[in-house]
Scaffold this motif. Sequence first.
Motif, PDB file in Angstrom:
ATOM      1  N   HIS A  99      -1.827  -4.462   3.925  1.00 15.34           N
ATOM      2  CA  HIS A  99      -0.875  -3.459   3.454  1.00 15.34           C
ATOM      3  C   HIS A  99       0.219  -4.058   2.572  1.00 15.34           C
ATOM      4  O   HIS A  99       0.900  -3.338   1.850  1.00 15.34           O
ATOM      5  CB  HIS A  99      -0.247  -2.717   4.634  1.00 15.34           C
ATOM      6  CG  HIS A  99      -1.150  -1.680   5.196  1.00 15.34           C
ATOM      7  ND1 HIS A  99      -2.128  -1.960   6.113  1.00 15.34           N
ATOM      8  CD2 HIS A  99      -1.249  -0.362   4.941  1.00 15.34           C
ATOM      9  CE1 HIS A  99      -2.784  -0.862   6.415  1.00 15.34           C
ATOM     10  NE2 HIS A  99      -2.270   0.133   5.712  1.00 15.34           N
ATOM     11  N   THR A 144      -7.083   3.743  -4.379  1.00  9.45           N
ATOM     12  CA  THR A 144      -5.923   3.454  -3.530  1.00  9.45           C
ATOM     13  C   THR A 144      -4.765   3.012  -4.410  1.00  9.45           C
ATOM     14  O   THR A 144      -4.977   2.414  -5.465  1.00  9.45           O
ATOM     15  CB  THR A 144      -6.267   2.397  -2.453  1.00  9.45           C
ATOM     16  OG1 THR A 144      -5.214   2.331  -1.506  1.00  9.45           O
ATOM     17  CG2 THR A 144      -6.521   1.031  -3.045  1.00  9.45           C
ATOM     18  N   LYS A 183      -0.530   4.868  -1.017  1.00  3.88           N
ATOM     19  CA  LYS A 183      -1.309   6.029  -0.575  1.00  3.88           C
ATOM     20  C   LYS A 183      -2.728   5.904  -1.116  1.00  3.88           C
ATOM     21  O   LYS A 183      -3.033   5.003  -1.890  1.00  3.88           O
ATOM     22  CB  LYS A 183      -0.671   7.344  -1.026  1.00  3.88           C
ATOM     23  CG  LYS A 183      -0.742   7.608  -2.522  1.00  3.88           C
ATOM     24  CD  LYS A 183      -0.150   8.965  -2.845  1.00  3.88           C
ATOM     25  CE  LYS A 183      -0.408   9.329  -4.290  1.00  3.88           C
ATOM     26  NZ  LYS A 183       0.020  10.675  -4.606  1.00  3.88           N
ATOM     27  N   ARG A 192       3.490   3.369  -9.867  1.00  3.52           N
ATOM     28  CA  ARG A 192       2.330   3.111  -9.005  1.00  3.52           C
ATOM     29  C   ARG A 192       1.289   2.366  -9.820  1.00  3.52           C
ATOM     30  O   ARG A 192       1.141   2.600 -11.016  1.00  3.52           O
ATOM     31  CB  ARG A 192       1.701   4.420  -8.527  1.00  3.52           C
ATOM     32  CG  ARG A 192       2.549   5.222  -7.589  1.00  3.52           C
ATOM     33  CD  ARG A 192       1.858   6.507  -7.235  1.00  3.52           C
ATOM     34  NE  ARG A 192       1.631   7.292  -8.443  1.00  3.52           N
ATOM     35  CZ  ARG A 192       0.989   8.448  -8.486  1.00  3.52           C
ATOM     36  NH1 ARG A 192       0.496   8.967  -7.394  1.00  3.52           N
ATOM     37  NH2 ARG A 192       0.824   9.085  -9.615  1.00  3.52           N
ATOM     38  N   TYR A 247       0.858  -1.186   0.000  1.00  2.00           N
ATOM     39  CA  TYR A 247       0.000   0.000   0.000  1.00  2.00           C
ATOM     40  C   TYR A 247       0.891   1.231   0.000  1.00  2.00           C
ATOM     41  O   TYR A 247       1.842   1.329   0.767  1.00  2.00           O
ATOM     42  CB  TYR A 247      -0.920  -0.010   1.230  1.00  2.00           C
ATOM     43  CG  TYR A 247      -1.581   1.324   1.478  1.00  2.00           C
ATOM     44  CD1 TYR A 247      -2.682   1.708   0.727  1.00  2.00           C
ATOM     45  CD2 TYR A 247      -1.085   2.200   2.436  1.00  2.00           C
ATOM     46  CE1 TYR A 247      -3.279   2.940   0.933  1.00  2.00           C
ATOM     47  CE2 TYR A 247      -1.684   3.431   2.646  1.00  2.00           C
ATOM     48  CZ  TYR A 247      -2.778   3.798   1.896  1.00  2.00           C
ATOM     49  OH  TYR A 247      -3.352   5.016   2.095  1.00  2.00           O
ATOM     50  N   GLU A 282      -7.054   4.198   2.136  1.00  2.00           N
ATOM     51  CA  GLU A 282      -6.515   3.040   2.840  1.00  2.00           C
ATOM     52  C   GLU A 282      -7.607   2.053   3.234  1.00  2.00           C
ATOM     53  O   GLU A 282      -7.366   0.848   3.350  1.00  2.00           O
ATOM     54  CB  GLU A 282      -5.748   3.511   4.076  1.00  2.00           C
ATOM     55  CG  GLU A 282      -4.950   2.445   4.748  1.00  2.00           C
ATOM     56  CD  GLU A 282      -4.067   2.990   5.859  1.00  2.00           C
ATOM     57  OE1 GLU A 282      -3.371   2.184   6.481  1.00  2.00           O
ATOM     58  OE2 GLU A 282      -4.073   4.215   6.105  1.00  2.00           O
TER      59      GLU A 282
END
Length: 137
Positions: free
Chosen positions: A84, A114, A75, A128, A73, A78
């Motif tokens: 995570h 997310t 950002k 990302r 994870y 959440e």
Amino acid sequence: QCLRQQQQQQQHQRYAAVGHRKKSRTLKPTVEFVRDVTLLDRSQYPANQILTKTWAMRNSGELPWGDDVELVYFKGDESLTMQHRYPVTNAMPGQLVEISAMVKTPNDAGRYCTYFRLMKNGKFFGPRVWVDIIVAS
């Protein structure tokens, strides 16, 4: 472009003159995003559902990733992510792998997003990737 080549040659000569060797960028793990496999961006889903988001990614480097790479994870919302960290398969150079994360849609309607990134030895690498969904009312 000629100026850039001259600068690179000068830099190489400086490193060679002092006996240093510049680290190659290819020695770091690298990854290329290929496509979304599941949960296309801005798709609609009912509230309170467990979903699996999967991305197709390719090891674009010269070395295997190893067994210690995780999807982490990064950002965003959440509350979507159920964990995570998710284990990632050791990908050989050029190999295409599918990487997944589990998410749970919130109870409230709206758009949620997310972000995750790959991590090795505590350092993020690669682009990302994200889950971008709409929870229907």
